[in-house]
Design a protein around this motif. Structure first.
Motif, PDB file in Angstrom:
ATOM      1  N   VAL A 246     -11.413  53.130  55.914  1.00 17.64           N
ATOM      2  CA  VAL A 246     -12.044  54.046  56.268  1.00 17.64           C
ATOM      3  C   VAL A 246     -12.481  54.473  57.325  1.00 17.64           C
ATOM      4  O   VAL A 246     -13.243  53.712  58.792  1.00 17.64           O
ATOM      5  N   ALA A 247     -11.745  55.600  58.093  1.00 17.77           N
ATOM      6  CA  ALA A 247     -11.496  55.735  59.093  1.00 17.77           C
ATOM      7  C   ALA A 247     -12.062  57.246  59.322  1.00 17.77           C
ATOM      8  O   ALA A 247     -13.590  57.310  58.146  1.00 17.77           O
TER       9      ALA A 247
ATOM     10  N   VAL B  87      -8.159  56.319  56.072  1.00 16.03           N
ATOM     11  CA  VAL B  87      -8.256  57.034  55.619  1.00 16.03           C
ATOM     12  C   VAL B  87      -9.547  57.675  56.257  1.00 16.03           C
ATOM     13  O   VAL B  87     -10.293  57.653  56.243  1.00 16.03           O
ATOM     14  N   ASP B  88      -8.879  59.265  56.964  1.00 17.00           N
ATOM     15  CA  ASP B  88     -10.425  60.493  57.021  1.00 17.00           C
ATOM     16  C   ASP B  88     -10.752  60.887  55.871  1.00 17.00           C
ATOM     17  O   ASP B  88      -9.953  61.491  55.098  1.00 17.00           O
TER      18      ASP B  88
ATOM     19  N   THR C 275      -8.531  59.530  48.013  1.00 19.51           N
ATOM     20  CA  THR C 275      -7.762  58.900  49.009  1.00 19.51           C
ATOM     21  C   THR C 275      -7.515  57.428  49.021  1.00 19.51           C
ATOM     22  O   THR C 275      -6.821  56.746  48.922  1.00 19.51           O
ATOM     23  N   PRO C 276      -8.923  57.313  49.520  1.00 19.63           N
ATOM     24  CA  PRO C 276      -9.044  55.825  49.744  1.00 19.63           C
ATOM     25  C   PRO C 276      -8.838  54.954  48.310  1.00 19.63           C
ATOM     26  O   PRO C 276      -8.138  53.819  47.807  1.00 19.63           O
ATOM     27  N   TYR C 277      -8.874  55.971  47.200  1.00 22.07           N
ATOM     28  CA  TYR C 277      -8.665  55.724  45.318  1.00 22.07           C
ATOM     29  C   TYR C 277      -7.378  55.816  45.663  1.00 22.07           C
ATOM     30  O   TYR C 277      -6.735  54.661  44.826  1.00 22.07           O
TER      31      TYR C 277
END
Length: 313
Positions: free
Chosen positions: A170-171, A251-252, A275-277
């Motif tokens: 996670v960014a 991902v942002d 989106t991370p999911y």
């Protein structure tokens, strides 16, 4: 331009897959855990500094009624790591990896590096004493970059045993390339030959320059959090290159309403977690029209689509 494929291609596994989410007891991390936990073939592990808060998050999730994307009621398979997980404590990270190794036959399928610290306020909104900028650099880089790197290195042996390993970092848009004011720095961070020791050296140099008060003249920005996330995006690219057998992406999630910003964000954590999911679960077939698994690795995503590091489409 890459887009996140759907998860529909998942075939029934012989064992439930396992995902570990750092900082999973609240905010975006908790929403990622909730989404993954409601997948029938996944167990989500919430890792947090405070074991009690992690357990309370799990109990709350288990008490809720959950629905899948088709509106059908479903269970949420989520558990709390029973030992503290602290990005600034190497022993806690090692112990977490050992616990997962012992409890789940030495295999981890997805590692989601969500935990981080951000001095949006010098006191973290009253949680710590006032911390001047020159002291924020060491804390932020040690936690967000080196803590995440140590986590990845500790869990790599477990990920290597998975048939479909994933790392999702996670960014943030705060880590976009344009924060750097030196072309030399841009060239170093974007080099296709960049190594992890070299990248770590750059992160240490930023801390040193901030502490000496020379960071601006060397082309660094006035954001410790931004540089830490710049490092995470660069680390993602290096790991993807060095580990082609894994899908490694950053991902942002957007500016979400979380404790990190005193809930002043504009994006619901549930939206930021989507989106991370998807990156955690997606399967790419070899005959996918957009390419093989490697074509979905080493990328940076925002709202289900690839986002250039420059944030200029």
């Amino acid at each position: 331009m890459a887009h996140c494929p759907t998860t529909a291609a998942f075939s029934a596994p012989t064992r439930k897959k396992l995902a570990l989410i750092t900082g999973g007891n609240k905010g975006i991390g908790r929403e990622i855990a909730r989404r993954i936990g409601t997948e029938g073939d996944f167990t989500a592990i919430i890792a947090s500094r405070n074991v009690q808060l992690g357990q309370e998050a799990v109990e709350d999730l288990l008490a809720q009624t959950h629905y899948d994307d088709h509106g059908h009621e479903c269970d949420c398979d989520v558990v709390a790591l029973p030992i503290p997980f602290d990005l600034t404590d190497a022993a806690s990270i090692s112990n977490a990896a050992q616990w997962v190794n012992n409890e789940y036959d030495g295999t981890l399928d997805v590692l989601i590096n969500n935990a981080a610290v951000c001095f949006n306020d010098p006191t973290l909104y009253g949680k710590v004493k006032h911390t001047p900028f020159e002291e924020q650099a060491g804390i932020t880089i040690t936690t967000n970059y080196f803590g995440t790197l140590r986590t990845i290195e500790s869990f790599l042996p477990l990920l290597s045993k998975s048939s479909s390993p994933r790392i999702v970092n996670v960014a943030s848009a705060a880590g976009r390339l344009s924060i750097l004011k030196s072309q030399e720095l841009v060239d170093e961070f974007t080099s296709t030959e960049l190594t992890i020791p070299q990248l770590s050296g750059l992160m240490e140099q930023f801390v040193s320059d901030v502490e000496r008060g020379t960071h601006s003249e060397r082309g660094w920005p006035d954001t410790c959090y931004g540089v830490s996330k710049l490092g995470i995006i660069a680390l993602t690219r290096v790991l993807a290159r060095d580990h082609p057998e894994m899908m490694v992406n950053s991902v942002d999630p957007g500016y979400c309403k979380t404790d990190q910003n005193d809930h002043r964000g504009v994006v619901d954590p549930a939206r930021g977690a989507y989106t991370p999911y998807l990156l955690s679960l997606m399967e790419v077939e070899d005959d996918d029209e957009e390419g093989s698994q490697e074509s979905y690795s080493g990328l940076h995503f925002y709202e289900e689509s690839e986002m250039p590091w420059s944030y200029q489409r």
